[in-house]
Write a protein that holds these residues in place. Sequence first.
Motif, mmCIF file in Angstrom:
data_model
loop_
_atom_site.group_PDB
_atom_site.id
_atom_site.type_symbol
_atom_site.label_atom_id
_atom_site.label_comp_id
_atom_site.label_asym_id
_atom_site.label_seq_id
_atom_site.Cartn_x
_atom_site.Cartn_y
_atom_site.Cartn_z
ATOM 1 N N ARG A 1 -32.351 -33.110 30.903
ATOM 2 C CA ARG A 1 -31.853 -33.893 29.753
ATOM 3 C C ARG A 1 -30.438 -33.476 29.379
ATOM 4 O O ARG A 1 -29.618 -34.299 29.006
ATOM 5 N N ILE A 2 -30.173 -32.170 29.465
ATOM 6 C CA ILE A 2 -28.818 -31.702 29.149
ATOM 7 C C ILE A 2 -27.829 -32.243 30.179
ATOM 8 O O ILE A 2 -26.731 -32.698 29.836
ATOM 9 N N ALA A 3 -28.236 -32.234 31.430
ATOM 10 C CA ALA A 3 -27.343 -32.738 32.485
ATOM 11 C C ALA A 3 -27.134 -34.238 32.353
ATOM 12 O O ALA A 3 -26.042 -34.745 32.637
ATOM 13 N N ALA A 4 -28.140 -34.970 31.874
ATOM 14 C CA ALA A 4 -28.008 -36.421 31.737
ATOM 15 C C ALA A 4 -27.240 -36.804 30.485
ATOM 16 O O ALA A 4 -26.792 -37.938 30.354
ATOM 17 N N ASP A 5 -27.076 -35.890 29.557
ATOM 18 C CA ASP A 5 -26.446 -36.183 28.274
ATOM 19 C C ASP A 5 -24.958 -35.855 28.326
ATOM 20 O O ASP A 5 -24.456 -35.058 27.555
ATOM 21 N N LYS B 1 -43.925 -23.725 30.984
ATOM 22 C CA LYS B 1 -42.615 -23.280 30.513
ATOM 23 C C LYS B 1 -41.545 -23.645 31.537
ATOM 24 O O LYS B 1 -40.458 -24.134 31.188
ATOM 25 N N THR B 2 -41.848 -23.401 32.804
ATOM 26 C CA THR B 2 -40.878 -23.739 33.855
ATOM 27 C C THR B 2 -40.606 -25.238 33.883
ATOM 28 O O THR B 2 -39.454 -25.666 34.016
ATOM 29 N N GLN B 3 -41.673 -26.040 33.738
ATOM 30 C CA GLN B 3 -41.489 -27.497 33.716
ATOM 31 C C GLN B 3 -40.682 -27.928 32.490
ATOM 32 O O GLN B 3 -39.810 -28.804 32.591
ATOM 33 N N ALA B 4 -40.943 -27.342 31.329
ATOM 34 C CA ALA B 4 -40.202 -27.696 30.115
ATOM 35 C C ALA B 4 -38.728 -27.317 30.246
ATOM 36 O O ALA B 4 -37.840 -28.075 29.830
ATOM 37 N N GLU B 5 -38.458 -26.128 30.813
ATOM 38 C CA GLU B 5 -37.062 -25.722 31.004
ATOM 39 C C GLU B 5 -36.354 -26.648 31.985
ATOM 40 O O GLU B 5 -35.195 -27.015 31.780
ATOM 41 N N ALA B 6 -37.064 -27.049 33.042
ATOM 42 C CA ALA B 6 -36.466 -27.977 34.013
ATOM 43 C C ALA B 6 -36.193 -29.325 33.364
ATOM 44 O O ALA B 6 -35.136 -29.943 33.589
ATOM 45 N N ALA B 7 -37.129 -29.794 32.518
ATOM 46 C CA ALA B 7 -36.931 -31.072 31.823
ATOM 47 C C ALA B 7 -35.762 -30.970 30.851
ATOM 48 O O ALA B 7 -34.945 -31.904 30.742
ATOM 49 N N GLY C 1 -18.369 -35.548 25.410
ATOM 50 C CA GLY C 1 -19.084 -34.297 25.668
ATOM 51 C C GLY C 1 -20.525 -34.327 25.238
ATOM 52 O O GLY C 1 -21.218 -33.347 25.345
ATOM 53 N N GLY C 2 -21.023 -35.411 24.782
ATOM 54 C CA GLY C 2 -22.426 -35.510 24.394
ATOM 55 C C GLY C 2 -22.635 -36.745 23.547
ATOM 56 O O GLY C 2 -21.686 -37.303 22.999
ATOM 57 N N ARG C 3 -23.810 -37.210 23.455
ATOM 58 C CA ARG C 3 -24.073 -38.374 22.621
ATOM 59 C C ARG C 3 -25.319 -38.122 21.794
ATOM 60 O O ARG C 3 -26.199 -37.347 22.191
#
Length: 141
Positions: A118-122, A108-114, A127-129
Amino acid sequence: MFAVLSAIARLIGIGGVLFIGLLIYEEGVPGANRIPFLTSIPVIGDLTAGRVHTYAAQQVKLATSNMVTKFERDAIASQLATERLLLSQANRAAADDRARATEALKQKTQAEAALEARIAADTGPDGGRWSEEDDRWNIAR
């Protein structure tokens, strides 16, 4: 009754009376041990049933009580063994559950970090793509 006893004592002598008395004390009066209430009277029961019968009855009671005690001890030992087995199985299951919970928390921690990555890279000027995955989801909807 006393007259009969004194006549018997004169016929066979004091030694014979003592012998018969000891024989009755050891073996009891023949057939008297079949009378149930007579043997339950403390002094009379010992004299009528005889020492041999009384001793045998005590040994039977003692052996029976030991057998019951042995049976109870075996039953308790069996129950204790069963409870120890169940306890070890429960401890193993609890350890397995803790390991699974730790692994699930790690995933769960790894999924939340991923997701956060992804949110930070998007980010973009709008404001989003949209990604191809978003397009497939939109079409399937």
